[in-house]
Design a protein around this motif. Structure first.
Motif, PDB file in Angstrom:
ATOM      1  N   LEU A  27      49.549  36.688  31.404  1.00 33.47           N
ATOM      2  CA  LEU A  27      49.717  37.113  32.742  1.00 33.47           C
ATOM      3  C   LEU A  27      50.805  36.627  33.451  1.00 33.47           C
ATOM      4  O   LEU A  27      51.398  36.940  34.265  1.00 33.47           O
ATOM      5  N   ARG A  28      51.352  35.663  32.883  1.00 35.81           N
ATOM      6  CA  ARG A  28      52.760  35.584  33.113  1.00 35.81           C
ATOM      7  C   ARG A  28      53.884  36.028  32.232  1.00 35.81           C
ATOM      8  O   ARG A  28      54.762  36.715  32.832  1.00 35.81           O
ATOM      9  N   ALA A  65      32.691  32.041  45.597  1.00 36.55           N
ATOM     10  CA  ALA A  65      33.183  31.578  45.773  1.00 36.55           C
ATOM     11  C   ALA A  65      31.839  30.624  45.002  1.00 36.55           C
ATOM     12  O   ALA A  65      32.492  29.326  43.782  1.00 36.55           O
ATOM     13  N   ALA A  81      42.003  38.507  39.354  1.00 35.95           N
ATOM     14  CA  ALA A  81      42.455  37.070  39.902  1.00 35.95           C
ATOM     15  C   ALA A  81      40.740  35.967  39.562  1.00 35.95           C
ATOM     16  O   ALA A  81      40.661  35.221  39.031  1.00 35.95           O
ATOM     17  N   VAL A  82      39.676  37.192  39.990  1.00 31.99           N
ATOM     18  CA  VAL A  82      38.516  35.943  39.593  1.00 31.99           C
ATOM     19  C   VAL A  82      38.798  35.630  37.632  1.00 31.99           C
ATOM     20  O   VAL A  82      38.303  34.294  37.618  1.00 31.99           O
ATOM     21  N   ALA A 132      31.917  29.012  41.115  1.00 31.85           N
ATOM     22  CA  ALA A 132      31.672  27.289  40.906  1.00 31.85           C
ATOM     23  C   ALA A 132      30.930  26.023  40.387  1.00 31.85           C
ATOM     24  O   ALA A 132      31.011  25.762  39.525  1.00 31.85           O
ATOM     25  N   ARG A 190      30.760  27.604  36.655  1.00 34.87           N
ATOM     26  CA  ARG A 190      31.792  26.408  36.224  1.00 34.87           C
ATOM     27  C   ARG A 190      30.843  25.011  35.521  1.00 34.87           C
ATOM     28  O   ARG A 190      31.756  25.019  34.224  1.00 34.87           O
ATOM     29  N   SER A 193      41.272  35.282  36.262  1.00 31.96           N
ATOM     30  CA  SER A 193      42.315  34.178  35.583  1.00 31.96           C
ATOM     31  C   SER A 193      41.759  32.742  36.334  1.00 31.96           C
ATOM     32  O   SER A 193      42.231  31.565  35.447  1.00 31.96           O
ATOM     33  N   SER A 194      40.675  32.487  37.473  1.00 35.65           N
ATOM     34  CA  SER A 194      40.632  31.112  37.914  1.00 35.65           C
ATOM     35  C   SER A 194      39.386  30.841  37.145  1.00 35.65           C
ATOM     36  O   SER A 194      39.143  29.810  37.071  1.00 35.65           O
ATOM     37  N   LEU A 195      38.819  31.600  36.247  1.00 29.71           N
ATOM     38  CA  LEU A 195      37.503  31.042  35.102  1.00 29.71           C
ATOM     39  C   LEU A 195      38.056  30.548  34.048  1.00 29.71           C
ATOM     40  O   LEU A 195      37.061  29.615  33.454  1.00 29.71           O
ATOM     41  N   SER A 196      39.007  31.556  33.320  1.00 29.25           N
ATOM     42  CA  SER A 196      38.626  31.640  31.974  1.00 29.25           C
ATOM     43  C   SER A 196      40.363  31.394  31.178  1.00 29.25           C
ATOM     44  O   SER A 196      40.895  32.118  31.874  1.00 29.25           O
ATOM     45  N   PRO A 197      40.242  30.255  30.393  1.00 27.13           N
ATOM     46  CA  PRO A 197      41.462  29.850  29.541  1.00 27.13           C
ATOM     47  C   PRO A 197      42.089  30.892  28.431  1.00 27.13           C
ATOM     48  O   PRO A 197      43.443  31.336  28.539  1.00 27.13           O
ATOM     49  N   HIS A 237      36.460  43.871  36.716  1.00 26.72           N
ATOM     50  CA  HIS A 237      37.320  44.362  37.035  1.00 26.72           C
ATOM     51  C   HIS A 237      39.331  43.425  37.622  1.00 26.72           C
ATOM     52  O   HIS A 237      39.933  43.929  38.100  1.00 26.72           O
ATOM     53  N   THR A 287      45.424  32.755  28.981  1.00 25.36           N
ATOM     54  CA  THR A 287      45.210  33.379  30.018  1.00 25.36           C
ATOM     55  C   THR A 287      46.619  33.379  30.891  1.00 25.36           C
ATOM     56  O   THR A 287      47.314  33.675  31.925  1.00 25.36           O
ATOM     57  N   ALA A 288      47.262  31.771  30.482  1.00 21.32           N
ATOM     58  CA  ALA A 288      48.972  31.540  31.073  1.00 21.32           C
ATOM     59  C   ALA A 288      49.364  32.225  30.489  1.00 21.32           C
ATOM     60  O   ALA A 288      50.332  33.001  31.407  1.00 21.32           O
TER      61      ALA A 288
END
Lengths: 288, 329, 322
Positions: C244-245, C192, C217-218, C196, C199, C220-224, C214, C240-241
């Motif tokens: 993943l949706r 974590a 979650a990682v 941060a 970023r 998706s929280s970092l790259s659009p 792999h 990503t939006a």
């Protein structure tokens, strides 16, 4: 890895296959020496002193052809080489086997027991390894006296340390792997874990060292015999033969030393080449 | 209240560097150096009830693997004792006395003997301990292979002929074939691909349901532990800092470390907007030199005056929840 | 269309094996703009690591072959001689590896290693070099940087070593950073922190980033923007939006379903049956594991573009599916 797969890959290296053929030829010659040799070089009655120092190809007093000539005592060199191979290979294999057994047992024990026992055993092995094998075997032979059995003992004692070191290294690595932990945790008796789990996985490096050490043992025995230690002059090994002919080298009777020398070198080189190929194939990087 | 199958009483474990010749010489010269000691586990007490799955969570160096090994009888505690079914797991000499606790290891590639057939590895232990007669061995092995989703013909294959997930199934079968009362799983899915992890988690769930398996599940992944376990114990630097029902611990953590750990987990962000996960400040202290008092005191946002004096012991926070903290969240 | 910083077209990486040629990367194409972040996701055998290494010309196994085109700032990198490639590595494009042991030499001090990285592309007097190294360590969040300069890698923890590796990679403020699973071997809390920090640095320096992992979650929280790889091919790519949706490719859907995130504790998950595969000889490599596969899948699916998303599938999931 099964023997079939092993052989198929071995076949691809022509040099190794040729070397293996030479080794097998030597072993066959040694085994069948009584049948192949035209003369029994140990039987003093069959040797004719008047045929001494005859060049290769000459015909003897009773009409026999000396293929490679005769030595100073009138022995047919071809027969002497065959019997000499017998002694050289036999002693090297026997000494090697004993060394493997002693060394592997010590190495396995050291790796499994750990702690003080491991330290004590391995320091002894280290001590042994710091003494050159030739020196060690000479000292031992001086203590034991001459003879085939004594020679085997001396060579085995001079060589076990390599196997102990190899086995200890491999067994230590395996000992710390999870499958050994799992076996011990079942719990399975220690003897079973060592023999059925650790030992089989330590065989590849052991086999490689063994093939190399056999070649070294052959050379070691030849050196000792050349120096006149170990074997009585009536049962000459290749080294003794070379020594016997040494004095005649410069007087033109080269064959008495050179042919046994060629036989010895060819044998050692072939065993080494086979060992090289075995080592490459058993390389753990290629294993799954 | 369910019968307690595994009891861990005040277990501690420390490691010291093995004696070296130089230490001995120094000692003879009268200049002995104090030995560096690593306190891997400090004063841990746990109980696992029949049919329960207890999750042991923590980051690297927290002592969860060491604790797991002590419970499985692989490692002897420096202090304290472990009991399974009321009997001690280890004799004073260090010999394992019972087969009723078995372990599944993390790495499926090294936890199987590469030179033995899979069936032999599964059947070896039960045969040696008289759990099955030699005549019945093939059927016994097939039964356990089937229980983990493999086929009887797999028994004659070698480990390298299987994939990672399949190897882990074999490891589980090997442990279960000993018919243990308690199964200790040390990060069994950590080395596997995501899609394969899900398969093994499903397998463990069905085994728990069908066999009534009692499990200690060790992992660094709170998500996996939450999914699989009934209760969770959180470890930090060798101590249990929180223990309680899995769902409750994950939704309302009471220890600052548990809360920080939950906050650190990267969550699947369906919106794609970069999310800032609040990190914990500072670095993990060295296990050779833990902070005085509470192990988390050096990084805790809530740190107070009591924290640096003495490590708090686990105390009841609410029914079915214990927290080792003077100022729980 | 703005000029891309990086333009990859039909990248292939082939390795010779006993059983034939392994097509680790089997025709991968994507663009990356300046300052953009792309996440590449895949399991083992997907070829994601090989893709990253191939861009920097780091594939050097005997008999390996890299094909296709990789254009960086208009310049072709595939086939570039090593001497030219060395000028680019570390300065314009940097790589961060999963195992900091790969990037750090165990017998050199941290300070020496950073100094070597510095001197590879810049000549500075000793004192300026030293303060540049200290500054680099400070900027990745390492406490007491002066002490770290004289320490050896084994004296640092895994997280600290990875920070040093990142410091080295970011020293010359490269335009592109390729990170190959840099936090996989680290604890969640260290991960974590490093996420941060990365970023913040990227935003500050304006570098582009390719994050290979792999861990959905990682990423998706970092790259659009996200690209999903399977068996050497890019099977789906897009924001990503959206991906993943409403994933279009069954594998992406399968990966999402395998995750624990939203599943109710104690319930059975829906994993993808079988094990991750390597490139198939013909047809879709995912077909053996796919519930929607049929005869049409014997032909390799072509690339289909739908707005910002592209995918390779004969039977994509309906775009209305959640």
């Amino acid at each position: 890895m099964t023997l079939g797969l092993f052989w198929r890959e071995f076949r691809r290296n022509t040099v190794a296959v040729a070397a293996l053929a030479v080794v097998l030829l030597a072993i066959t010659g040694a085994l069948l020496a009584p049948l192949l040799a035209p003369q029994n070089p140990y039987d003093l009655a069959s040797i004719d002193l008047s045929d001494a120092r005859r060049p290769p190809g000459s015909v003897g007093s009773e009409g026999q052809v000396y293929l490679l000539g005769t030595d100073a005592q009138g022995r047919d060199l071809f027969s002497a080489i065959l019997y000499g191979l017998r002694i050289s290979i036999g002693i090297a294999l026997l000494a090697g086997t004993v060394a493997v057994l002693i060394g592997s047992t010590l190495g396995l024990l050291a790796a499994f027991l750990r702690g003080i026992s491991e330290a004590a055993i391995m320091r002894l092995v280290d001590l042994q390894l710091s003494v050159p094998a030739i020196l060690m075997s000479m000292v031992l032979l001086a203590m034991f006296g001459p003879g085939q059995l004594q020679l085997v003992c001396a060579l085995a004692l001079a060589q076990y340390a390599y196997f102990a070191r190899t086995m200890h290294g491999a067994a230590s690595v395996e000992r710390s792997k999870a499958y050994v932990e799992a076996a011990l945790a079942t719990p399975l008796p220690a003897r079973r874990v060592v023999l059925r789990h650790i030992l089989p996985n330590c065989l590849p490096p052991l086999i490689v060292v063994a093939t190399m050490q056999i070649a070294s043992a052959i050379g070691l025995e030849a050196t000792l015999s050349f120096l006149g230690l170990g074997l009585p002059p009536t049962e000459p090994s290749l080294g003794t033969l070379i020594a016997n002919g040494y004095q005649f080298l410069l007087s033109g009777r080269y064959w008495i030393s050179i042919y046994p020398g060629i036989a010895l070198i060819t044998l050692i080189v072939s065993v080494n080449l086979v060992g090289d190929q075995v080592r490459d194939q058993l390389n753990p990087r290629l294993q799954r | 209240m369910s019968e307690v199958l595994a009891e861990i009483r005040a277990v501690s474990r420390h490691f010291e560097a093995p004696p070296a010749l130089t230490d001995w010489l120094l000692r003879m010269a009268g200049r002995a150096k104090p030995k560096r000691r690593l306190q891997a586990v400090s004063d841990v007490s746990l109980q696992i009830a029949r049919g329960e799955a207890l999750g042991l969570v923590g980051e690297s160096g927290c002592g969860k693997s060491t604790l797991g090994r002590m419970i499985a009888g692989i490692l002897a505690p420096s202090q304290g004792e472990v009991f399974v079914e009321g009997k001690p797991v280890l004799a004073p000499s260090g010999r394992k006395l019972t087969t009723r606790v078995q372990m599944v290891f993390q790495d499926p590639f090294t936890s199987l003997n590469p030179r033995l057939r899979v069936g032999e590895q599964i059947g070896e232990g039960p045969l040696a301990h008289g759990l099955v007669a030699r005549a019945d061995l093939p059927t016994y092995i097939s039964r356990w292979l089937g229980a983990v989703g493999l086929r009887p013909e797999h028994a004659s294959r070698y480990p390298h002929q299987f994939s990672g997930g399949q190897r882990q199934r074999v490891a589980i079968a090997r442990a279960l074939a000993m018919q243990p009362a308690v199964l200790v799983c040390d990060e069994p899915v950590a080395s596997l691909d995501v899609s394969v992890q899900a398969q093994i988690i499903n397998l463990l769930l069905s085994l728990k349901r069908d066999l009534g398996l009692t499990m200690l599940f060790i992992s660094h992944d709170l998500g996996v532990v939450r999914h699989l376990c009934d209760r969770i114990a959180v470890m930090y630097l060798g101590r249990i800092v929180e223990i309680g029902d899995a769902e409750a611990v994950c939704t309302s953590p009471r220890h600052p470390y548990t809360r920080a750990l939950l906050g650190c987990r990267p969550r699947l962000n369906l919106d794609g907007a970069p999310q800032s996960t609040p990190p914990i400040v500072g670095e993990l202290p060295s296990a050779f030199d833990p902070p005085a008092g509470c192990p988390f005191s050096s990084r805790c946002a809530n740190v107070g005056s009591l924290c640096r004096d003495q490590a708090p012991s686990l105390r009841l926070n609410e029914p079915r929840r214990q927290v080792a903290c003077y100022y729980p969240v | 269309m703005t000029a891309s910083l990086l333009s990859v077209r039909d990248l292939t990486v082939h390795f010779p094996t006993d059983t034939g040629v392994l097509r680790a990367v089997d025709g991968v194409s994507f663009d990356l703009a300046s300052g953009e972040i792309l996440g590449i996701v895949g399991e083992s055998g997907s070829g994601k690591s090989a893709t990253g290494s191939a861009i920097l010309g780091l594939i050097d196994a005997t008999g390996s072959r890299v094909g296709g085109s990789v254009r960086f700032e208009g310049r072709e990198l595939v086939g570039l001689p090593n001497a030219r490639m060395r000028e680019i590595r570390g300065q314009s494009i940097s790589m961060i590896f999963q195992d900091p042991g790969m990037a750090l030499n165990p017998v050199l001090t941290i300070g020496r290693q950073l100094d070597l990285v510095l001197r590879a592309h810049k000549q500075l007097p000793r004192s300026a070099a030293r303060s540049a190294c200290i500054d680099a360590l400070r900027r990745v969040g390492l406490s007491r940087p002066e002490e770290r300069l004289v320490a050896y890698p084994h004296q640092l923890s895994g997280g600290q070593r990875q920070r040093v590796a990142i410091a080295a990679a970011l020293m010359h403020r490269p335009k592109l950073i390729i990170a190959d699973e840099p936090t996989t071997a680290l604890d969640v809390s260290t991960q974590a922190q490093i996420l941060a920090e990365m970023r913040a640095r990227i935003a500050q320096d304006g570098s582009a980033l390719i994050w290979i992992s792999h861990d959905l979650a990682v990423v998706s929280s970092l790259s659009p923007r996200i690209a999903v790889m399977y068996a050497g091919r890019l099977v789906e790519e897009g924001p990503t939006a959206i991906v993943l949706r409403k994933p279009r490719h069954p594998y992406t859907r399968g990966l999402l379903d395998s995750l624990l995130g939203e599943a109710k504790p104690g319930t059975e998950l829906t994993p993808i049956p079988g094990t991750p595969a390597t490139a198939a000889d013909a047809g879709c490599s995912f077909a053996p594991r796919c519930r929607r596969a049929d005869d049409a899948c014997r032909i390799a699916p072509p690339l289909t573009r739908e707005g910002a998303v592209s995918y390779r599938c004969h039977h994509p999931l309906a775009s209305a599916a959640a």
